[in-house]
Design an enzyme around this catalytic site. Sequence first.
Site, short mmCIF file in Angstrom:
data_model
loop_
_atom_site.label_atom_id
_atom_site.label_comp_id
_atom_site.label_asym_id
_atom_site.label_seq_id
_atom_site.Cartn_x
_atom_site.Cartn_y
_atom_site.Cartn_z
N LYS A 298 0.84 -1.21 0.00
CA LYS A 298 0.00 0.00 0.00
C LYS A 298 0.88 1.27 0.00
O LYS A 298 2.10 1.19 0.06
CB LYS A 298 -0.97 -0.04 1.19
C1 LIG Z 1 -5.81 -3.84 0.58
C2 LIG Z 1 -7.27 -3.58 0.63
C3 LIG Z 1 -8.05 -3.93 1.74
C4 LIG Z 1 -7.58 -4.83 2.83
O1 LIG Z 1 -6.48 -4.47 3.52
P1 LIG Z 1 -5.61 -5.57 4.31
O2 LIG Z 1 -4.75 -4.70 5.15
O3 LIG Z 1 -4.87 -6.35 3.30
O4 LIG Z 1 -6.54 -6.40 5.11
C5 LIG Z 1 -9.37 -3.53 1.76
N1 LIG Z 1 -9.92 -2.86 0.74
C6 LIG Z 1 -9.21 -2.53 -0.36
C7 LIG Z 1 -9.89 -1.77 -1.44
C8 LIG Z 1 -7.87 -2.89 -0.46
O5 LIG Z 1 -7.17 -2.59 -1.57
#
Ligand SMILES: *Cc1c(COP(=O)(O)O)cnc(C)c1O
Length: 483
Positions: A298
């Site tokens: 991210k």
């Molecule tokens: C990455 C993501 C999540 C989940 O996040 P995690 O930390 O991997 O649980 C939720 N929604 C979207 C749109 C994402 O891209």
Amino acid sequence: MKNLRENIEALCITSTSTIRDALSLINREALGFALLLDPVSGLFSGLVTDGDLRRALLNGFGLEHSVQVAANTSPVTVGENVPYEEIVHKFSEKIRIIPIISSSGKVTDVAILDRKLRIPVAEPTMGETELMYVSDCILTGWVSSAGKYVELFEKKFASFCETKHAVSVSNGTAALHLALVALGIGPGDEVIIPSLTFISTANAVRYVGADPVFVDSEKETWNMDPEGVRQALTPRTKAIIPVHIYGHPVDMDPIMRIASEKGIFVIEDAAEAHGALYKGRKVGSIGHMGTFSFYGNKIITTGEGGMIVTNSAEIDEKLRLYRDHGMSKTKRYWHEVLGFNYRLTNIQAALGLAQLEKIEEIIEHKREMASLYRSLLKDIPGLCFSPEMEWAKCVYWMYCLIVDPEVFGMSRNQLADALREKGVDTRPFFPPVHRQPIYNTDQTLPVCEDLSASGINLPSSNSLKSEEVEQICRLIKEISGGN
Ligand SMILES: *Cc1c(COP(=O)(O)O)cnc(C)c1O
């Protein structure tokens, strides 16, 4: 190809050194070569590789002989401002190391041909501050979920999002789950979400026993279509979760209007959009809550981690209660609600704080790379780059292309295969959630299905270099048959 600018001194010895000196440097630095400098002027005077030294030893020279007997005193070099492309052309089976020499004759860098050239879709960048803060946790013993970094990270993240509160959690999925729990959403309720999203958005709705209702995407932003939201409303609708997909903000005004008309909640899933702006406002701060992820790929990362931001003190308190086993604030080990262990650790928060300190640079860099991608790809027929509406500041979590196979001459998957062969990693867009085996509805959502079938994520690391973007775009051009 990689460059070594920072470490250059460690690779140099004077040309009066011995073969033993050169071998010991090569042994220490593990790059297979040493640079020779004139002992008086300090200017570049030659290159010696481990192969050169081996040959000299086999030819009867000893360890105490001058390194000069093995060195190449006129290797291929390039000047300081030679473009990447030109350097690449000079590499061959024999020439894998090219010193970069300033106009005054000093070595400033070395270009090395990396045999396993590979550009990943996403990799995190960790620096000294991350190391310092994490070391602090370890040295002081504050490694679990108590400790100063959790609070520091939450405070700084709230201020970054321009919200009153921020509650850290163990990941982005837990953030969505906890947000729904805090609103009391449960069995019999419906939550409207876009179908073009990562699976978590829908799963969190299921975790509380409610039903996700999928809507189509807009052509312009790829985000949830407000008209679709209106049509999906029923008396059971309790909340809407708009997702700022791939870093582009959702057109929030119409969504907020619908929500206030119907008296329902809005949770922004901003897992991919830290710092994006909607009409000048930070995403995550517009709905009743905003959720974020700090997974390794991210915009910023804590390894695994998440955050919920809100302006409501009441929601903030509920989130904190449910995050920590639902334990009473006044009576230890006393639980009046069914809570969870969704806490972030101090070590993760320490990483997060260090990452947050450089988020503006990360976003600026992402936007620069996006504009480079856009300008280099704009003349290739059949390709369309990530959007940015005039009211939006997109943070380009992923650089995206939509491939029109008729015009481009090949499908998205064929382009991905061709790029993989050249060492460039990509990802397809998320499959529509309404088509996933665990949800599989009989809906047709044409815009989202089209995007999902034709969209591709290009390399999007925070550390991506403009030379790499140029190389990727040149490869795409070649693959498309252009020049
Ligand atoms: C990455 C993501 C999540 C989940 O996040 P995690 O930390 O991997 O649980 C939720 N929604 C979207 C749109 C994402 O891209």
